[in-house]
Design an enzyme around this catalytic site. Structure first.
Site, PDB file in Angstrom:
ATOM      1  N   GLU A   7      26.738  -4.982 -12.967  1.00 26.98           N
ATOM      2  CA  GLU A   7      25.716  -5.375 -13.936  1.00 26.98           C
ATOM      3  C   GLU A   7      24.438  -5.854 -13.266  1.00 26.98           C
ATOM      4  OE1 GLU A   7      25.461  -8.602 -17.563  1.00 26.98           O
ATOM      5  OE2 GLU A   7      27.325  -7.474 -17.283  1.00 26.98           O
ATOM      6  N   ASP A 109      30.107  -7.378 -16.342  1.00 27.54           N
ATOM      7  CA  ASP A 109      30.817  -8.532 -16.885  1.00 27.54           C
ATOM      8  C   ASP A 109      31.836  -8.075 -17.915  1.00 27.54           C
ATOM      9  OD1 ASP A 109      29.389 -10.259 -15.333  1.00 27.54           O
ATOM     10  OD2 ASP A 109      28.054 -10.950 -16.922  1.00 27.54           O
ATOM     11  N   TYR A 319      34.358 -17.200 -15.141  1.00 28.60           N
ATOM     12  CA  TYR A 319      33.305 -16.638 -15.999  1.00 28.60           C
ATOM     13  C   TYR A 319      32.889 -17.646 -17.065  1.00 28.60           C
ATOM     14  CZ  TYR A 319      30.819 -13.138 -18.764  1.00 28.60           C
ATOM     15  OH  TYR A 319      29.855 -12.437 -19.440  1.00 28.60           O
TER      16      TYR A 319
END
Length: 708
Positions: A7, A109, A319
């Site tokens: 990403e 992600d 995360y």
């Protein structure tokens, strides 16, 4: 050879870190190794490379903001490469069509937006190669390698892409149509500004505006309490007169009567002691972290997320865009490793003796059923030393670490004491708490407000050093801080009356998602709807006006969001149709455009001052508040520095009215009276050498004198 699409550049470096690799300008080459026998190429996006096309792409008449050209409802939705992001797109496209590439690994992600970022690139680049998906919640080398060993089939996560696309297209429809409808219609009544409306943004603004309204309308009620200061040995403690279950008295006379009855001595009637076990707090979800960081450090929601993202990219925490406070049993196997690494830091080494528990089998922390896409925000097994950080980054990292370590400590044990004392027939009550065993409190460094009472015995007489009346009043609701608003957005469904909608909102976690709430609040500030005053969110005139104009429109209520979020969740679970959802969004957009006309027609912009905003440059001097309806054409009147003018001047209306006539300045009330068919006050005017008394009025839009 395999192509891995990340990403962002920092993420790409972490994905290549466990393997022999060589970084070049636009890609990283992983050499042949056990995990990638034929090697791999890692390329990256820079966030969203692709975006929805502008309305003019579909029809030329949709370029300009005109109510007559609404609604904007394309037959299909097209995408384009975002401005300035062609180079990373071309790099990815080049490798996608390289004959040496056998298949593609989506490594963005592991959530809906990450899925959409890469799949849109693949769509625009014309990819035809097989796909697999990397799905991880940590960027440590161990987690990355384990993720590459357990890749998901490409078609398993495509429903998340459909969910993200449905959300984006529906929000585009609502935003484009509602924003243009209200901006153009408000202009006709003299409000010269751009109004942005959105499916989540607008009901969030309504929360802030409605709270401000509650504060303004709040009428404080006076009440009284009687407090006795009692002496025990050399120390003192306080007790309050209690009637039934309350300490509040309605009148001063009642309170004075209690004080007058005081004898100077109170007898201990009873002592009730209750042991309480206080468990360590749950681990952080993103909203929980944002709320706590706001409360402790005054961090804004977006600032908290930005810092957490940096810590995640370092590989030090899991995360951050998660809605869960739990972890899976697999993740729990790494607890000993993470704990040991944290205790090497000087900041936590002294806690070793306290951390005697093992939370790896405690359902308070480990519960796979309560983890959807990502588990709680905790330090990873590769966490670094907090001593290597400074400032705000160190504060947030320490907060996360201590919350994690608290689960390894025993519960705190408290003894809560209630003492009843009698002065004649009057009951006084004192409450206190003694920390018997601090347990986890030593880890999270809580600021205790516990009040400790002296050792007392039943029947013991105590001297009343002072008995006094405390005059107090009820307080209005508090304004939202960013952290408090995040939590209010999360439980917004509780404000609804409809039982079905309340149930829906509980399922979908209120307004917005963990990943979007901070940006929603940031957008409200940037668009001039709210201001931050002493860390509190205060609506501006612009924000209040918009919510007042919308009234009970579904666009200002969590209800529409509740239904949409439920359906979007079902699309992500492949149990609902994206096409049917977009069709409903189109119908909703048409309804909002039609509804806007009636709502703006009924609007009363008096009393609001709207400052037009110019992004990227200093705001130009522009007209402010509406002055009513133009007597010539019926459009809105706007106040300029020296005159009142018609907002329809571009359409040819010439009506203006000067604020000063023959040297006499006219007050706003007089001007409004004249516009509404009345007259000004009597003034002494001078023309040349002559003076005369007269009032002013309008006749067919022209100024006239009535001599006195």
């Amino acid at each position: 050879m395999r192509l891995i699409i990340a990403e962002k550049p920092s993420q790409a470096q972490k994905l290549a870190a466990p393997y022999p690799s060589k970084k070049r300008k636009d890609e990283i080459e992983i050499a042949a190794c056990p995990r990638f026998p034929e090697g791999a190429i890692v390329v990256w996006a820079v966030g969203h490379l692709c975006e929805l096309q502008e309305p003019s792409h579909y029809r030329p008449e949709w370029k300009s903001w005109k109510y007559e050209s609404l609604p904007i409802v394309p037959d299909r939705f097209d995408y384009r490469i975002s401005q300035g992001k062609s180079k990373p797109f071309q790099t990815i496209k080049k490798w996608l069509h390289d004959r040496s590439i056998t298949d593609v690994i989506i490594a963005s992600d592991a959530e809906r937006e990450g899925e959409a970022i890469v799949r849109l690139i693949l769509r625009l680049a014309g990819n035809k190669k097989p796909l697999e998906r990397l799905w991880i919640s940590s960027l440590t080398e161990q987690a990355v390698d384990r993720g590459f060993s357990q890749l998901l089939p490409g078609d398993q996560t495509i429903p998340y892409y459909h969910e993200a696309m449905s959300r984006a297209c529906a929000d585009w429809l609502v935003g484009m149509n509602a924003s243009r409808a209200y901006t153009t219609l408000l202009k006709t009544i003299g409000i010269e500004d751009v109004f942005s409306l959105g499916r989540v943004q607008t009901p969030t603004l309504a929360l802030i505006v409605n709270r401000e309204r509650e504060i303004k309308q709040f009428v404080p009620e006076l009440y009284f309490e009687v407090e006795a200061t009692l002496q025990k040995g050399r120390g003192t403690f306080k007790a309050k007169y209690t009637l039934g279950k309350t300490t509040k008295l309605k009148t001063r006379e009642q309170a004075d009567a209690v004080v007058n009855r005081a004898t100077g001595t109170a007898i201990v009637k009873s002592i009730d002691k209750e042991e309480k076990v206080e468990h360590p707090p749950f681990w952080f979800s993103l909203s929980g972290l944002q709320a706590e960081a706001g409360k402790r450090f005054g961090f804004g929601a977006k600032k908290t997320l930005d810092i957490a993202q940096k810590l995640y990219t370092k590989g030090w925490i899991s995360y951050p865009r998660t809605d869960s406070s739990f972890v899976t049993p697999d993740e729990a196997t790494l607890f000993p490793q993470t704990k040991a690494r944290l205790l090497k830091s000087a900041a936590y080494a002294g806690l070793a003796a306290v951390l005697t528990e093992n939370p790896s089998r405690n359902s308070r922390y480990v519960n796979a059923k309560k983890v959807s896409d990502h588990y709680a925000i905790i330090p990873t097994e590769a966490c670094g030393d907090v001593g290597r950080l400074s400032g705000d980054e160190a504060k947030l990292y320490d907060l996360i670490n201590r919350r994690f370590l608290a689960a390894f400590a025993p519960p705190a044990k408290l003894e809560k004491t209630t003492v009843d004392l009698m002065d004649g027939e009057d009951l006084y009550r004192a409450k206190g708490t003694v920390v018997v065993s601090p347990g986890y409190r030593q880890v999270v460094e809580m600021k205790s407000k516990d009040v400790e009472l002296p050792v007392l015995t039943t029947g013991e007489p105590l001297t009343e050093k002072k008995v006094e009346v405390l005059s107090k009043q009820t307080e209005p609701p508090k304004r939202y801080t960013e952290g408090a608003l995040i939590m209010a957005m999360k439980v917004a469904g509780k404000q609804l009356d409809d039982e079905e909608l309340i149930h829906i909102m509980k399922e979908v976690e209120g307004l917005g998602t963990e990943a979007t709430r901070a940006n929603i609040i940031d957008g409200l500030k940037k668009r001039g709807y709210v201001e931050l005053q002493k860390k509190e969110l205060v609506p501006t005139d612009k924000g209040r006006l918009l919510i007042d104009v919308l009234g009970d429109s579904i666009l200002a209520s969590p209800a529409m969001t509740a239904k949409w979020e439920k359906r979007l969740h079902e699309i992500g679970q492949a149990s609902a149709s994206a096409a049917e959802f977009i069709d409903q969004a189109k119908k909703m957009s048409i309804h909002l455009v039609e509804e806007a006309k009636a709502r703006v027609a009924a609007a009363n912009p008096e009393g609001y001052t709207i400052e037009p905003r110019r992004f990227g440059k200093k705001a130009a001097s522009r007209p402010k508040a509406s002055f009513g309806v133009c007597p010539s054409c019926g459009k809105g009147l706007v106040e300029h520095p020296k005159f009142i003018g018609c907002s329809g001047y571009r359409e040819g209306c010439k009506f203006t009215m000067s604020k000063q006539v023959l040297g006499v300045g006219l007050a706003k009330d007089e001007l409004k009276q004249m516009i509404n068919g009345g007259q000004s006050n009597v003034h002494a005017f001078k023309k040349g050498d002559k003076t005369f008394d007269a009032t002013l009025y309008l006749e067919k839009g022209a100024l006239r004198f009535e001599f006195k």
